[in-house]
Design an enzyme around this catalytic site. Structure first.
Site, PDB file in Angstrom:
ATOM      1  N   TRP A  31       0.823  -1.216   0.000  1.00  0.00           N
ATOM      2  CA  TRP A  31       0.000   0.000   0.000  1.00  0.00           C
ATOM      3  C   TRP A  31       0.858   1.268   0.000  1.00  0.00           C
ATOM      4  CZ3 TRP A  31      -4.357  -0.596  -2.049  1.00  0.00           C
ATOM      5  CH2 TRP A  31      -5.109  -1.745  -1.822  1.00  0.00           C
ATOM      6  N   ASP A  58      -1.005   6.636   6.659  1.00  0.00           N
ATOM      7  CA  ASP A  58      -2.175   5.865   6.234  1.00  0.00           C
ATOM      8  C   ASP A  58      -2.495   4.883   7.359  1.00  0.00           C
ATOM      9  OD1 ASP A  58      -3.961   4.070   5.158  1.00  0.00           O
ATOM     10  OD2 ASP A  58      -2.727   3.494   3.441  1.00  0.00           O
ATOM     11  N   LYS A 113     -12.592  -1.017   7.427  1.00  0.00           N
ATOM     12  CA  LYS A 113     -11.970  -2.100   8.197  1.00  0.00           C
ATOM     13  C   LYS A 113     -12.293  -1.963   9.687  1.00  0.00           C
ATOM     14  CE  LYS A 113      -8.498  -1.834   4.680  1.00  0.00           C
ATOM     15  NZ  LYS A 113      -8.768  -2.980   3.836  1.00  0.00           N
TER      16      LYS A 113
HETATM   17  N1  PLP Z   1      -4.300   1.620   2.503  1.00  0.00           N
HETATM   18  C1  PLP Z   1      -4.428   0.470   3.175  1.00  0.00           C
HETATM   19  C2  PLP Z   1      -3.578   0.236   4.378  1.00  0.00           C
HETATM   20  C3  PLP Z   1      -5.354  -0.492   2.757  1.00  0.00           C
HETATM   21  O1  PLP Z   1      -5.476  -1.640   3.432  1.00  0.00           O
HETATM   22  C4  PLP Z   1      -6.157  -0.223   1.622  1.00  0.00           C
HETATM   23  C5  PLP Z   1      -7.156  -1.188   1.154  1.00  0.00           C
HETATM   24  O2  PLP Z   1      -7.286  -2.289   1.578  1.00  0.00           O
HETATM   25  C6  PLP Z   1      -5.969   0.980   0.943  1.00  0.00           C
HETATM   26  C7  PLP Z   1      -5.048   1.882   1.424  1.00  0.00           C
HETATM   27  C8  PLP Z   1      -6.762   1.304  -0.279  1.00  0.00           C
HETATM   28  O3  PLP Z   1      -8.036   1.652   0.090  1.00  0.00           O
HETATM   29  P1  PLP Z   1      -9.235   1.819  -0.977  1.00  0.00           P
HETATM   30  O4  PLP Z   1      -9.525   0.460  -1.499  1.00  0.00           O
HETATM   31  O5  PLP Z   1     -10.315   2.397  -0.139  1.00  0.00           O
HETATM   32  O6  PLP Z   1      -8.757   2.745  -2.040  1.00  0.00           O
END
Ligand code: PLP
Length: 369
Positions: A106, A175, A199
């Protein structure tokens, strides 16, 4: 409410607390005295304004957010923030540069997106696989960077920070999509915190952004207006039609979290739940293995293999099928890494975690290598 016979270990969207689901069901068709559903009401009417304001106030209490931070409820998910962060913050200092600490897929994706909008400095040496957080002595931080970015919990690889990086006054951006409100944090250490709701704090559709006021107003001219933090802050997240129902659900989760004892209670709970599973793994004489180093193990996404660190595909398939027969769902690791991943977010109970631990022990007995 119809009772649910499954245990949902999904990585997200993930399980919501029973109490929240029950209230949402009760209020679904007619909310309070309004006579209509939250789905049908104006985002500028008093009922919805009460919902969004209460959600913000509860979040401020739960995270102890100081007054010089704005709370925004935005759309576009984590991926939206991968773009919004550099679009708003890279210009904070001349040079349009930012530091990225990449510890999993991520943060890697966020860094790649940021490259479109400025210069990205990769703080860590390139890693073959994401199984650790390299020692700070190996980090190459740029003092001229507009911000330092990292992901507190890498959902796919099961790598979690157990410390807050020291950035020497450079604004820290994090994040927290997969571990927000799973433990208390000192908000003042951050320039910006964000997390998708799906989540730990609600359902898909809304992303919380907590941003220090002095970081507003530096957006690049190409920044889309709906992603401009100053515009959204100036309009109390109502610049355009917000994801009303997702905000309502998130508000119910915040109320539930307050009743449970807040972030401190969630910290105890997540430590207990993750210890239950890691203990089974560590006492299995190598039958189960965690590829991630002990100091970086995630309390939220417990990623493990059977047989060896590379896994035994036949046994892992058998494990997942056997779990599904017992009502334990979504234990398959992310397709990019394979293996098994148990996501134990805030709504997962100790009893549900114990059921998984019992099954793991039973599976080991039956399939001893
Ligand atoms: N950041 C993290 C830590 C994630 O676990 C996720 C998705 O699982 C995201 C970002 C991306 O999120 P989205 O699918 O809402 O764009």
């Amino acid at each position: 409410m119809a009772s649910r016979k499954v245990i949902n270990f999904a990585p997200g969207p993930a399980k919501l607390p029973e109490q929240v689901m029950k209230q949402a069901q009760d209020e679904f068709v007619s909310f309070g005295e309004s006579g209509i559903s939250v789905l049908e009401m104006s985002h500028r009417g008093s009922d919805f304004l009460d919902i969004i304001n209460t959600a913000e106030n509860n979040l401020r209490d739960l995270m102890n957010i100081p007054d010089n931070y704005k709370v925004l409820f935005l759309q576009g998910g984590g991926n939206g923030q991968f773009a919004a962060v550099p679009l708003n913050l890279m210009n904070f200092k001349p040079g349009c540069k930012a530091d990225y600490i990449v510890t999993g897929s991520w943060s890697a994706k966020a860094a790649k997106e940021a490259e479109k909008y400025g210069q990205v400095n990769y703080v860590l040496p390139n890693m073959k696989d994401y199984t650790s957080i390299p020692d700070v002595s190996e980090w190459k931080l740029d003092p001229e960077a507009s911000y330092v970015y990292y992901c507190d919990n890498e959902t796919v690889h099961g790598v979690e920070f157990h410390f807050i990086p020291d950035t020497n006054e450079v604004p820290l951006v994090v994040d927290m999509s997969s571990n927000i409100l799973s433990r208390p944090i000192d908000v003042t250490k951050f320039g910006l915190i964000y997390g998708g709701a799906q989540k730990n704090i609600g359902c898909a559709g809304v992303t919380v952004v907590i941003v220090r006021e002095d970081l507003l107003g530096h957006a690049q001219p190409i920044c889309p207006t709906i992603f401009d933090y100053r515009v959204q802050a100036g309009n109390s997240s109502l610049y355009n039609t917000p994801p009303t129902f997702s905000i309502y659900m998130m508000g119910l989760v915040f109320k539930w979290l307050v009743q449970q004892g807040g972030a401190h209670a969630m910290k105890d709970l997540s430590n207990e739940k993750s210890s239950i599973i890691y203990e089974v793994i560590d006492q299995s004489n190598g039958f189960y293995c965690v590829p991630v180093e002990p100091t970086a193990r995630s309390r939220m996404n417990i990623c493990f293999r059977i047989g060896s660190k590379d896994g035994n595909a036949t046994l892992e398939k058998l494990f997942i099928e056997g779990a599904a027969k017992k009502g334990m769902q979504s234990l398959k690791g992310h397709r990019s890494v394979g293996g098994i991943r148990a996501s134990v977010y805030n709504a997962i109970t100790i009893e549900e975690t114990q059921a998984l631990a019992t099954y793991m022990k039973e599976f080991k007995r039956q399939n001893h290598l």
